[in-house]
Motif scaffolding. Structure first.
Motif, PDB file in Angstrom:
ATOM      1  N   VAL A   1      12.834 -45.791   2.136  1.00  0.00           N
ATOM      2  CA  VAL A   1      14.255 -45.899   1.830  1.00  0.00           C
ATOM      3  C   VAL A   1      14.746 -47.247   2.349  1.00  0.00           C
ATOM      4  O   VAL A   1      14.502 -47.599   3.505  1.00  0.00           O
ATOM      5  CB  VAL A   1      15.063 -44.755   2.491  1.00  0.00           C
ATOM      6  N   LEU A   2      15.408 -47.999   1.484  1.00  0.00           N
ATOM      7  CA  LEU A   2      15.932 -49.313   1.849  1.00  0.00           C
ATOM      8  C   LEU A   2      17.433 -49.357   1.633  1.00  0.00           C
ATOM      9  O   LEU A   2      17.963 -48.665   0.764  1.00  0.00           O
ATOM     10  CB  LEU A   2      15.290 -50.400   0.980  1.00  0.00           C
ATOM     11  N   ASP A   3      18.103 -50.181   2.420  1.00  0.00           N
ATOM     12  CA  ASP A   3      19.504 -50.465   2.156  1.00  0.00           C
ATOM     13  C   ASP A   3      19.570 -51.330   0.908  1.00  0.00           C
ATOM     14  O   ASP A   3      18.618 -52.032   0.576  1.00  0.00           O
ATOM     15  CB  ASP A   3      20.138 -51.226   3.324  1.00  0.00           C
ATOM     16  N   GLY A   4      20.685 -51.291   0.223  1.00  0.00           N
ATOM     17  CA  GLY A   4      20.788 -52.125  -0.963  1.00  0.00           C
ATOM     18  C   GLY A   4      22.205 -52.226  -1.467  1.00  0.00           C
ATOM     19  O   GLY A   4      23.113 -51.538  -0.993  1.00  0.00           O
ATOM     20  N   LYS A   5      22.362 -53.101  -2.424  1.00  0.00           N
ATOM     21  CA  LYS A   5      23.659 -53.301  -3.074  1.00  0.00           C
ATOM     22  C   LYS A   5      23.426 -53.323  -4.572  1.00  0.00           C
ATOM     23  O   LYS A   5      22.403 -53.798  -5.047  1.00  0.00           O
ATOM     24  CB  LYS A   5      24.277 -54.625  -2.631  1.00  0.00           C
TER      25      LYS A   5
ATOM     26  N   SER B   1      20.385 -54.361  -8.895  1.00  0.00           N
ATOM     27  CA  SER B   1      20.273 -53.722  -7.589  1.00  0.00           C
ATOM     28  C   SER B   1      19.382 -54.579  -6.700  1.00  0.00           C
ATOM     29  O   SER B   1      18.285 -54.965  -7.107  1.00  0.00           O
ATOM     30  CB  SER B   1      19.662 -52.325  -7.720  1.00  0.00           C
TER      31      SER B   1
ATOM     32  N   SER C   1      17.559 -54.561  -3.052  1.00  0.00           N
ATOM     33  CA  SER C   1      17.149 -53.810  -1.863  1.00  0.00           C
ATOM     34  C   SER C   1      16.979 -54.802  -0.717  1.00  0.00           C
ATOM     35  O   SER C   1      16.507 -55.925  -0.924  1.00  0.00           O
ATOM     36  CB  SER C   1      15.828 -53.083  -2.108  1.00  0.00           C
ATOM     37  N   GLU C   2      17.348 -54.368   0.501  1.00  0.00           N
ATOM     38  CA  GLU C   2      17.326 -55.275   1.649  1.00  0.00           C
ATOM     39  C   GLU C   2      16.559 -54.689   2.824  1.00  0.00           C
ATOM     40  O   GLU C   2      16.530 -53.475   3.012  1.00  0.00           O
ATOM     41  CB  GLU C   2      18.759 -55.559   2.109  1.00  0.00           C
TER      42      GLU C   2
ATOM     43  N   ASP D   1      16.656 -55.685   6.916  1.00  0.00           N
ATOM     44  CA  ASP D   1      17.356 -56.505   7.912  1.00  0.00           C
ATOM     45  C   ASP D   1      18.317 -57.497   7.264  1.00  0.00           C
ATOM     46  O   ASP D   1      18.429 -58.640   7.695  1.00  0.00           O
ATOM     47  CB  ASP D   1      16.361 -57.260   8.804  1.00  0.00           C
ATOM     48  N   GLY D   2      18.975 -57.075   6.186  1.00  0.00           N
ATOM     49  CA  GLY D   2      19.952 -57.932   5.521  1.00  0.00           C
ATOM     50  C   GLY D   2      19.351 -58.965   4.584  1.00  0.00           C
ATOM     51  O   GLY D   2      20.072 -59.733   3.962  1.00  0.00           O
TER      52      GLY D   2
END
Length: 174
Positions: free
Chosen positions: A71-75, A90, A92-93, A95-96
């Motif tokens: 699972v990754l953070d994303g925008k 989309s 995916s990030e 550490d930003g």
């Protein structure tokens, strides 16, 4: 006669000769510290060379590529192309930092867009590979590029399929 200048930091201060450089007192302390603790250089090198440093703050030599978490953070960004089609990008990030890019449209079933989508998939897969190389230190090889290009193909003789077949000729046979 010009005033002395530190060859490391550029300060116009009194300098002394240290490690082959004319250095100010601050840089002299730095040189002595690095001489006593050379492991500091390994920790600073990724920053200086604009490379990733790993989670413990120290640069590592990796035998294998880093694994992406499940699972990754994303925008997600919504954009509109010149033909007024809505696209969703989309990112995916970790550490930003961007490590994967995906693009989709509501018109995936439109036959006219199929070749554009396979080309787009190729681009996003290769960009994701480059981002993981830049930000995670993943090794970038022709075989990995070919794998992503092949996975992008939707039909025989589409652009990704043709690219794959031509570039596969450059893989060294063992």
């Amino acid at each position: 006669m010009s005033s002395p200048c530190c060859q490391l930091c550029g300060a116009e201060k009194q300098t002394v000769r240290k490690a082959g450089f004319q250095v100010c007192s601050s840089c002299c302390t730095l040189v002595e510290t690095l001489k006593k603790h050379p492991s500091i250089i390994e920790n600073v090198l990724p920053y200086i060379q604009d490379r990733p440093s790993w989670s413990n703050g120290a640069a590592e030599t990796r035998e294998t590529d880093p694994e992406l978490p499940e699972v990754l953070d994303g925008k997600r960004y919504r954009t509109i192309d010149r033909d007024q089609n809505k696209w969703y990008l989309s990112v995916s990030e970790v550490d930003g930092h961007p490590v994967e890019v995906f693009a989709s449209t509501a018109f995936d079933r439109d036959h006219e867009l199929q070749s554009r989508i396979s080309n787009l998939t190729t681009i996003t897969r290769l960009i994701s590979l480059i981002l993981r190389h830049i930000f995670l230190g993943e090794k970038l090889t022709l075989k990995k590029c070919l794998k992503q290009i092949q996975r992008s193909s939707r039909n025989k003789n589409d652009l990704p399929d043709m690219l794959y077949r031509v570039l596969s000729r450059y893989v060294a046979t063992t």
